[in-house]
Structure formats: C-alpha cells, structure tokens
Scaffold this motif. Structure first.
Motif, PDB file in Angstrom:
ATOM      1  N   GLN A  14       0.810  -1.227   0.000  1.00 12.69           N
ATOM      2  CA  GLN A  14       0.000   0.000   0.000  1.00 12.69           C
ATOM      3  C   GLN A  14       0.839   1.272   0.000  1.00 12.69           C
ATOM      4  O   GLN A  14       0.428   2.296  -0.538  1.00 12.69           O
ATOM      5  N   TYR A  15       2.018   1.210   0.639  1.00 12.86           N
ATOM      6  CA  TYR A  15       2.823   2.422   0.838  1.00 12.86           C
ATOM      7  C   TYR A  15       4.257   2.213   0.348  1.00 12.86           C
ATOM      8  O   TYR A  15       4.784   1.103   0.375  1.00 12.86           O
ATOM      9  N   LEU A 223       6.412   6.970   5.285  1.00 15.70           N
ATOM     10  CA  LEU A 223       5.659   6.266   4.250  1.00 15.70           C
ATOM     11  C   LEU A 223       4.856   7.260   3.431  1.00 15.70           C
ATOM     12  O   LEU A 223       4.439   8.315   3.933  1.00 15.70           O
ATOM     13  N   ARG A 224       4.663   6.918   2.167  1.00 17.45           N
ATOM     14  CA  ARG A 224       3.747   7.695   1.334  1.00 17.45           C
ATOM     15  C   ARG A 224       2.958   6.720   0.473  1.00 17.45           C
ATOM     16  O   ARG A 224       3.461   5.637   0.125  1.00 17.45           O
ATOM     17  N   PRO A 225       1.714   7.073   0.149  1.00 17.43           N
ATOM     18  CA  PRO A 225       0.909   6.168  -0.686  1.00 17.43           C
ATOM     19  C   PRO A 225       1.607   5.879  -2.006  1.00 17.43           C
ATOM     20  O   PRO A 225       2.309   6.735  -2.554  1.00 17.43           O
ATOM     21  N   ALA A 258       2.250   2.209   8.812  1.00 21.23           N
ATOM     22  CA  ALA A 258       1.211   1.767   7.869  1.00 21.23           C
ATOM     23  C   ALA A 258      -0.112   1.534   8.594  1.00 21.23           C
ATOM     24  O   ALA A 258      -1.190   1.886   8.082  1.00 21.23           O
TER      25      ALA A 258
END
Length: 498
Positions: A14-15, A223-225, A258
């Motif tokens: 996801q990330y 984290l980033r998408p 996350a």
C-alpha cells in the motif's frame, strides 16, 4: 502499550517506504577533536577530560588535523565534493551528556557534500545511495540509566554521566531521502551500513565496533501512498547500534506507520528508541527542526581551508576500496558468489587473505575459518578475530597436512590445542607426539590385526563390496591412535585384497 502493526507485505503493497540514515562514525584518533585529551574505550569514568572537553569558561578549542584528514579520506571514498572552505557551527541544545550545552558541528558549510555509495546486495543487485553530506563534529558523553531494564531510561530511578566520550571526533554521514527501495528497504539499509563499516576500516580511520558505540545510526522512516511524490512525516529512531537492529527498526516502523495511516491517523514527527527486549520502537521526544538548534558559526574557530594540493596528497594514500578488493580476491581465489558471500557475512575476508599470504591455499584457509574456527567462535560467543589463533597458525597447520605430517584428525586436535593457548602448531605437534604413521611395517601389522578382527568385512571386500572399507580403516586408526596415513592404509588394504 502494545501498538497496532500491519503485516509487512501488506504495508509495502500500500505504501512506499522512504528512509534516510544518519551514520555516526567515531574516528580512531589518539586525542579528541578540539583538545589533547586521550581517547580510550573502557577507561575509568570521567578521567579523559580537559577544560575544553568540559566546556569550562575561558577554554578554547584547537582543531585536530588528523581528524580533518580522516574526514577528507572518507569523503573521497564516498565520492563527495570536498569543500575548499568549510565552517564549524554551534548546535545549541541542553542534555545532561552535553557539558557545554552546545555541540560543535558543521551546518550549512560541511567539509564533504553531494556524494554517493553503490551498495551490493546479497543477490548481486547494486543499489546507489545518494549522500547529502559527511560532516565533522564532536561527540557527546554517555548516560547510563540505573534501575531500568537493560540500562534504558524507561523505569530508571537515576542516571550517571560519563564525559570521557565528550569531544571524541565523529563523522556524521547523512544520506539523501532513499526512494524506490520497495520491500527491500531494510535489506538495503543493512547492506549500506555494512559497506560504511568496511570502508572506514579499510581507510583505518575507525574501529567501527558497533557494540562499543564506535559506529551507530539514526534511522529515519516515512511512508507515502504508492504513486505519491510528497514525502510523509518521518520518525527518527536514535542510536541504533547493530546491523540486525537497523533492519528490524525499519521493518517495525514501516508496519507501525502503515497501521496508523490506514486507520486515518497521523504520524507524529518524533525521536524513538529501539528496544531489543521487545523488538519494537518506543516514542521519545518530539523531533526538533534545524531552527530549534539555533545554529551559528563558532566564534572560537576560523573557517577550515582545504587546498587541492592537500586533497591530492590524501588521494595518493587511499587504499583499495572494499568492493573492488572483494571482486579482485574472488577472481584470484576462484570462489563463486555464494562462497564469497559466506566469507563476507562471517567477517572473515581479512583473516583468509592474511592466511593465504602466510602460505595457505585459499580453499584451505576458507575451510578452517568458516569451519572449525567459526564453530569455536560461536561456542565462545566471540568474533573470529578474538580467537587465540592467528592466520600464521592456520597456514602452519595446512602446511603440516600438505607435507604429510598431519592427517585431518590430528590437524583438528592440533588446532584445538592452539585455541587453548598451548603454543604454535609445530610446538604442539612436538609436545604431544602428533605424527602421521606412514611406516609400511607398522601399518601392515595394524591392517593384519584389523583383518583378523573383522573376517566378515574382509569377505565382503574380497567379493567387491567396498562399502565396509571404513571399518578396516577405522580399526587401523584406533590402533595407531588416529595417526595413520589413511591413503597409505587404503593402498595396503587393496594390495592385500589382490
């Protein structure tokens, strides 16, 4: 409080992890960065001090030239641009282990900047890590927390401060944000730190013993998408001092962040600490920005001027770098990639090279250091280098084998006595009477006795079934106290069977 975690595979699906490492490398100079106080690990607390390292009024810093040269060499190894003019600044903050209430560091004018390091992963993949800067600064003291578990501040009722380390010269290597690492981010971080350790050891500028605090890292993770270009809010886990802990820290932070983001929460920009006992990170304080440190040029230190001639002189002193050396030795020794990885992972490259230089074959040196000696080190819970055996000892044992003076069993016994500190291999062979029995008459008698004791085995051998040959050889070995030449025994047995 038990924090919610997302499965690692789901988190990296996801990330995108974005991370950075701030690696502190303690330099192995004789004296501190700005004063003549001696540096010695494990000395009595608060004995390696001067008015300068304590920050007493009226004391003035004088820069250690050797530390600057070490910094330039590291900058060259990291492909950095070496600044002609660099400057020391005061980084102001209060903490009990900082006797001056400020650290002397480099801020906007570091000595080394804009470099990179190509990191080789276990499967041979090469990943480039961009370096923002590698600047010079002095270290703080050391806090020991009393009453908490494993010396940690949590649960402690008081703390002790040792200022011996205050003023020890450091290089802080700061990476640029590392992207596109995907699920291999922890692996890349560990490989990068191992590469830094190998480089500073090759340059002979640091002992890089993480367990002694010579080398440690602050691990920044955000984290980033997937598909986003904006950086997320980061956490900074401070002073992580083992390769395994760095990898575990990154895995934990990715899973923790996350879980928070997927639940609609926000990441707090804070410092954290890795807890080995719980295999988790714990929150510390809200992370300060550069403005909070109120940097300004240190008024007691002039700007540092590094000429191109000086850089060229240091370039001429640069040794072969670890990655190039590893590739050269692999080709010379004719080892495959897996064999070379085993050597690197065992931290045995130097030992094997020195053993080969002492006269052993590469295959023989590898057999000992990754076999019997590695098991001995594991049993004693020490490193290979800490064993009471030298590369010369290993080469001597190999020569005794190749000369026919020792067989494998006697060689292992000899090495065990070397490990116990009884002397050199040749001294032990003489002392214990270790000598391969190759005299035909003695061996012939032992074979005759083995035949007489094992008539059923002899019949099988005569019929062409060679599987029980080991029974005869074992009996001969027992009769000669393991000192028989196995090849000579086999020849005598075959001749008698004919």
């Amino acid at each position: 409080m038990v924090e919610k975690l997302m499965k690692y595979a789901d988190a990296v699906k996801q990330y995108e992890p974005v991370f950075g490492l701030e690696t502190h490398v303690e330099l192995s100079t004789n004296t501190k960065l700005f004063c003549p106080a001696h540096i010695e690990f494990g000395g009595d607390p608060n004995t390696q001090l001067t008015p300068v390292s304590l920050g007493l009024p009226g004391s003035l810093p004088v820069l250690n030239e050797a530390a600057v040269d070490y910094a330039i060499k590291l900058g060259l190894a990291l492909h950095c641009e070496i600044a002609e003019w660099s400057q020391f600044a005061r980084k102001n903050y209060f903490y009990p282990d900082m006797p001056r209430d400020y650290q002397i560091s480099q801020y906007d004018k570091p000595t080394n900047g804009n470099g990179y390091l190509d990191v080789e992963l276990e499967d041979g993949t090469v990943f480039r890590v961009d370096i923002e800067r590698a600047h010079i600064e002095d270290d703080a003291g050391k806090n020991t927390h009393i009453g908490g578990a494993d010396g940690r501040i949590e649960g402690a009722d008081h703390s002790l401060v040792d200022y011996n380390r205050a003023g020890v010269p450091l290089i802080e290597i700061v990476t640029k944000p590392i992207t596109n690492a995907g699920d291999r981010a922890p692996e890349i971080a560990g490989a990068y730190m191992r590469a830094i350790r190998d480089i500073v050891r090759a340059l002979n500028i640091s002992h890089a013993r993480m367990e002694q605090g010579n080398m440690r890292a602050d691990v920044n993770v955000s984290l980033r998408p997937k598909g986003s270009t904006e950086l997320g809010t980061r956490s900074e886990t401070k002073n992580v001092n083992s390769f395994r802990a760095i990898e575990k820290t990154m895995q934990y932070e990715i899973r923790r962040q996350a879980a928070i983001l997927s639940a609609g929460g926000e990441i707090l920009q804070e410092t954290r600490h890795w807890d080995e006992s719980t295999q988790s990170t714990a929150g510390g304080r809200v992370k300060s920005d550069a403005d909070d440190y109120r940097y300004f040029p240190d008024p007691d230190l002039v700007m540092l001027h590094i000429t191109q001639d000086h850089i060229e002189r240091l370039k001429a002193q640069m040794p072969e770098m670890p990655r190039e050396r590893k590739n050269r030795l692999q080709q010379e020794w004719q080892f495959n990639d897996l064999e070379m990885r085993d050597i690197i992972n065992a931290d045995a490259l130097d030992l094997i090279e020195d053993t080969v230089k002492a006269g052993a074959t590469a295959a023989g040196a590898k057999k000992w250091w990754l076999g019997e000696l590695s098991r001995a080190a594991n049993n004693q819970e020490i490193t290979l280098e800490e064993l009471r055996v030298t590369p010369t000892d290993v080469a001597q044992v190999e020569k005794l084998i190749s000369d026919g003076a020792l067989n494998d069993k006697l060689a292992k016994q000899t090495m065990n006595f070397v490990l116990e500190g009884e002397g050199t291999p040749e001294e032990i062979v003489e002392k214990h009477g270790f000598k391969v029995v190759s005299d035909d008459s003695a061996l012939l008698q032992a074979v005759d006795e083995a035949f007489a004791q094992n008539p059923d085995v002899v019949e099988k051998l005569k019929s062409g079934n060679m599987k029980p040959m080991g029974v005869i050889i074992g009996a001969v070995m027992k009769a000669t106290r393991g000192q028989a030449d196995a090849k000579a025994v086999t020849k005598i047995v075959m001749d008698k069977l004919k």
